[in-house]
Design a protein around this motif. Structure first.
Motif, PDB file in Angstrom:
ATOM      1  N   GLN A 106     -22.991  18.015  12.659  1.00  0.00           N
ATOM      2  CA  GLN A 106     -23.107  19.461  12.640  1.00  0.00           C
ATOM      3  C   GLN A 106     -21.643  19.895  13.184  1.00  0.00           C
ATOM      4  O   GLN A 106     -20.964  20.822  12.496  1.00  0.00           O
ATOM      5  CB  GLN A 106     -23.991  19.955  13.630  1.00  0.00           C
ATOM      6  N   GLY A 110     -18.895  22.360  11.051  1.00  0.00           N
ATOM      7  CA  GLY A 110     -18.223  23.236  11.655  1.00  0.00           C
ATOM      8  C   GLY A 110     -16.875  23.115  11.677  1.00  0.00           C
ATOM      9  O   GLY A 110     -16.032  24.345  11.206  1.00  0.00           O
ATOM     10  N   GLY A 182     -25.042  27.546  11.874  1.00  0.00           N
ATOM     11  CA  GLY A 182     -24.012  27.561  12.539  1.00  0.00           C
ATOM     12  C   GLY A 182     -22.648  28.359  11.518  1.00  0.00           C
ATOM     13  O   GLY A 182     -22.221  29.164  12.177  1.00  0.00           O
ATOM     14  N   CYS A 495     -19.537  27.277  17.602  1.00  0.00           N
ATOM     15  CA  CYS A 495     -20.846  27.446  16.863  1.00  0.00           C
ATOM     16  C   CYS A 495     -21.673  26.523  16.677  1.00  0.00           C
ATOM     17  O   CYS A 495     -23.018  26.296  16.921  1.00  0.00           O
ATOM     18  CB  CYS A 495     -20.717  28.667  15.930  1.00  0.00           C
ATOM     19  N   ALA A 496     -20.956  25.362  15.942  1.00  0.00           N
ATOM     20  CA  ALA A 496     -21.691  24.082  15.659  1.00  0.00           C
ATOM     21  C   ALA A 496     -22.135  23.354  16.990  1.00  0.00           C
ATOM     22  O   ALA A 496     -23.179  22.801  17.032  1.00  0.00           O
ATOM     23  CB  ALA A 496     -20.865  23.433  14.843  1.00  0.00           C
ATOM     24  N   THR A 499     -25.286  25.080  18.074  1.00  0.00           N
ATOM     25  CA  THR A 499     -26.432  24.705  17.402  1.00  0.00           C
ATOM     26  C   THR A 499     -26.799  23.215  17.116  1.00  0.00           C
ATOM     27  O   THR A 499     -28.248  22.812  17.236  1.00  0.00           O
ATOM     28  CB  THR A 499     -26.149  25.108  15.791  1.00  0.00           C
TER      29      THR A 499
END
Length: 549
Positions: A106, A110, A182, A495-496, A499
Motif C-alpha cells: 500500500q 501511495g 488511498g 493516506c496509504a 489505510t
C-alpha cells in the motif's frame, strides 16, 4: 549626448509609478500559470478554488460503488467458496493473503502515485487500474465455476481449477478494493481546499453507507428464481451483472468529477518560468528577470540559480525513491502521524472483529442455531435464519453510517474532531458490550445502529486529521519562506500509511480471533473483545492523538 547606464536608470521612475495598468493586465495570466504548477512546483502550494457540492458528490460516487461491491462480496463469497468445495483449512489463507499484500504494498502504491507524471493526473490512473482489477476479481469469484466448466471438459480437474480461480478472484478483489481507498482520498486532498476536504469526506462517508445498504438489500433478494436468474443461470451471475454496472457507472462519474492537474517535471517548469530567449516585455511573466514580479512571488527570483542545479534535495529524494527509502520515510514520520495510525489500527481491529463474525454470532448465540448440524435439521435452519437477520443488522449499520456522516457536520463546530473521534469509539464499545451481555434479537438489531457511528467515524475523522496536519505543515512552510525539510513523504504516502492499518487489522483479526474462539468455545468472546478494544481506543484517542487547534 550619450547616456550612461546609470543616467538611464536614474531617469526611470520607480516601478510603482511605471505602467501599473500594463502589469495588471497580465497578472491574471501569470497567476493562472503559477497556479497550474502548484501540484509539483518548488514555489509552494496555492489553495485550490472552492468546488461545488455537486462535484464533491460526483467524487464520492466511487465510494458508493466500492461499498456496494463489498456488500455483495460479504453476502455471497462464503456460499461461493462452499459451492466450489474449498477445504476449511484454506479459509484463513483466502482472508490473509490480501491484507498481507496490502500492508506491504500500500505505501509503495501511495508513493508511486505521489510521483506519477501522467497527463491525466497523479491519482486517476491508479484509481482506474485498481477499479479494473476489482471488476476482474469480482468476475472470477462469482463466475469462476462457470468459466472452468466451459473451458475444462475433464470433471476431475474442474473442481481443483474452480477452487484456484475462485480464490484468485477473492484475493484480487479484496486487494484492489482495499488499495483504491488511498488514491481516492489523496485525489480529494490534491484538488480541494481545506473546507472542501472536510465536506468531501462527509460525502464519502454518506455514500459509503448508502452503497453498503443498497448492496445488502440487493443481495437479500431471491434472484435465483427471477426471470433474470433463470436466463443467466444462477443468482451469482445476476449479482455480477448488477454489481459490475453499478461500479462502472460510479467509477466513471468519479473519474470525471474534478479535473486533476498533472505533475510536471522540474525541468519543464524551469523552462516555462525562467528561459528567456530575447528581451523581456515589461509586465510579462518573464519580468521576474527585471525585478518587477509582484511581492507574493518574490521568493521565485532565487530560481535564477537553478542553471547550476535544477534539482532540490526534496526532488532528489523523490526521484531516487526505493522500497528501502520508502520504509525509512514511513518509520521516520512525525510522532503525531504514528499515533494517528495506531488509533486507526485499534479502531479497525475492534470494528472488524465484530463485523466479520456478526452474522455467525446472530446465528449461534442469538438464535441458538448450529452451523455444523445436518443441512435439513432444525438447528441448521435456525442458524440460517439468524444469519439472514444478521444481514439485516448489517443493512441497519450501513444506513446508520450514512445518517451519522450527515450529523457529523452539525456536531463538528460544537465538539470538534476530538469529540467526534472519542464518541465514535465510546458508543461502539458500549453497544458491542451490551450485545455480548444481552444477546436478544431486537436489542441487538437496535444496537447495530451504533456500528454505523463507528464506521462513519473511521472513514472521516482520521482523514480529517491528516488534512489538518498537512495544512499545518503547509502554513509552517510558508512562514519559513517556502523551505521545509525533505522527508520523501507526500499526501499519497500518508493516506496509504493510514489505510495500511485496515490491512494490518485484518491480519490481526484473521490470526488472533480464531484462536480466541477455539479457546473460549463460543463466538461471544469476539463481541466482548471488540468492546474491550474499542474502549481502549477511547483512552488512546483522548490522550495520545494530537488535534490541531
Amino acid at each position: 549626448m550619450t547616456l550612461t547606464k546609470q543616467d538611464f536608470s536614474a531617469g526611470l521612475p520607480p516601478p510603482s509609478e511605471l505602467g501599473i495598468a500594463g502589469m495588471d493586465s497580465s497578472r491574471e495570466k501569470e497567476k493562472a500559470v503559477l497556479e497550474s504548477l502548484a501540484g509539483g512546483d518548488p514555489f509552494g502550494s496555492v489553495e485550490p478554488v472552492k468546488k461545488p457540492s455537486g462535484r464533491l458528490i460526483m467524487h464520492s460516487m466511487a465510494m458508493l460503488g466500492r461499498e456496494f461491491c463489498y456488500a455483495v462480496e460479504a453476502a455471497f463469497v462464503t456460499p461461493v467458496l462452499l459451492s466450489v468445495g474449498l477445504p476449511k483449512s484454506l479459509y484463513s489463507l483466502v482472508w490473509l493473503i490480501s491484507p498481507i499484500l496490502g500492508f506491504v504494498l500500500q505505501p509503495v502504491v501511495g508513493s508511486a502515485s505521489d510521483h506519477c507524471t501522467s497527463g491525466w493526473g497523479k491519482r486517476r490512473p491508479y484509481i482506474l487500474a485498481l477499479g479494473i482489477m476489482m471488476l476482474l476479481g469480482m468476475a472470477l469469484y462469482l463466475n469462476g465455476d462457470l468459466m472452468v466448466s466451459a473451458l475444462i471438459p475433464e470433471r476431475g480437474k474442474q473442481r481443483v481449477w474452480a477452487i484456484v480461480i475462485t480464490m484468485l478472484g477473492v484475493v484480487l478483489f479484496d486487494f484492489a478494493a482495499d488499495f483504491i481507498d488511498g488514491p481516492i482520498k489523496a485525489y480529494l486532498f490534491d484538488v480541494c481546499s481545506h473546507q472542501d476536504k472536510e465536506k468531501g469526506l462527509h460525502y464519502h462517508a454518506l455514500l459509503t453507507g448508502l452503497g453498503g445498504a443498497l448492496g445488502y438489500l440487493t443481495g437479500a433478494m431471491d434472484w435465483g428464481n427471477s426471470v433474470l436468474g433463470r436466463f443467466l443461470g444462477s443468482e451469482f451471475q445476476v449479482m455480477f451483472i448488477i454489481a459490475a454496472l453499478v461500479f462502472l457507472i460510479c467509477l466513471t462519474v468519479h473519474l470525471c468529477s474534478i479535473p486533476e492537474a498533472p505533475l510536471r517535471d522540474d525541468s519543464t517548469e524551469t523552462k516555462l518560468l525562467l528561459k528567456v530567449d530575447g528581451p523581456s516585455e515589461y509586465g510579462s511573466i518573464e519580468s521576474v528577470n527585471n525585478g518587477y514580479l509582484k511581492p507574493g512571488y518574490a521568493e521565485k527570483k532565487t530560481l535564477s540559480e537553478l542553471g547550476k542545479s535544477t534539482e532540490t534535495p526534496q526532488t532528489q529524494v523523490q526521484t531516487r525513491m526505493t522500497v528501502k527509502c520508502l520504509l525509512k520515510a514511513l518509520l521516520s514520520m512525525p510522532s503525531h502521524y504514528r499515533c494517528l495510525c495506531v488509533s486507526h489500527l485499534i479502531g479497525w481491529t475492534a470494528f472488524l472483529s465484530n463485523m466479520l463474525f456478526f452474522t455467525d454470532f446472530m446465528g449461534q448465540i442469538v438464535y441458538h442455531g448450529n452451523p455444523y448440524a445436518p443441512h435439513n435439521s432444525t438447528a441448521y435452519l435456525t442458524y440460517e435464519r439468524g444469519v439472514e437477520i444478521g444481514c439485516w443488522g448489517m443493512c441497519i449499520n450501513a444506513i446508520s453510517s450514512s445518517l451519522y456522516s450527515y450529523l457529523q457536520k452539525a456536531l463538528l463546530p460544537y465538539i470538534g474532531l476530538k469529540g467526534l473521534y472519542f464518541i465514535g469509539y465510546l458508543l461502539f464499545g458500549i453497544g458491542t458490550g451490551f450485545i455480548g451481555l444481552f444477546p436478544k434479537v431486537y436489542s441487538t438489531l437496535a444496537l447495530c445502529s451504533l456500528f454505523g457511528v463507528m464506521s462513519s467515524t473511521l472513514y472521516t475523522v482520521p482523514f480529517n486529521l491528516i488534512a489538518e496536519y498537512h495544512r499545518e505543515e503547509e502554513s509552517q512552510k510558508e512562514q519559513n519562506g517556502g523551505e521545509a525539510e525533505a522527508t520523501g513523504r507526500g499526501k499519497g504516502i500518508d493516506c496509504a500509511a493510514l489505510t495500511c492499518m485496515v490491512q494490518l487489522a485484518q491480519i490481526i483479526v484473521g490470526v488472533g480471533l480464531g484462536f480466541l474462539v477455539s479457546a473460549a468455545g463460543s463466538v461471544i468472546v469476539v463481541v466482548i473483545c471488540a468492546s474491550a478494544v474499542a474502549l481502549t481506543g477511547c483512552c488512546f484517542v483522548a490522550f495520545f492523538v494530537r488535534y490541531v487547534e
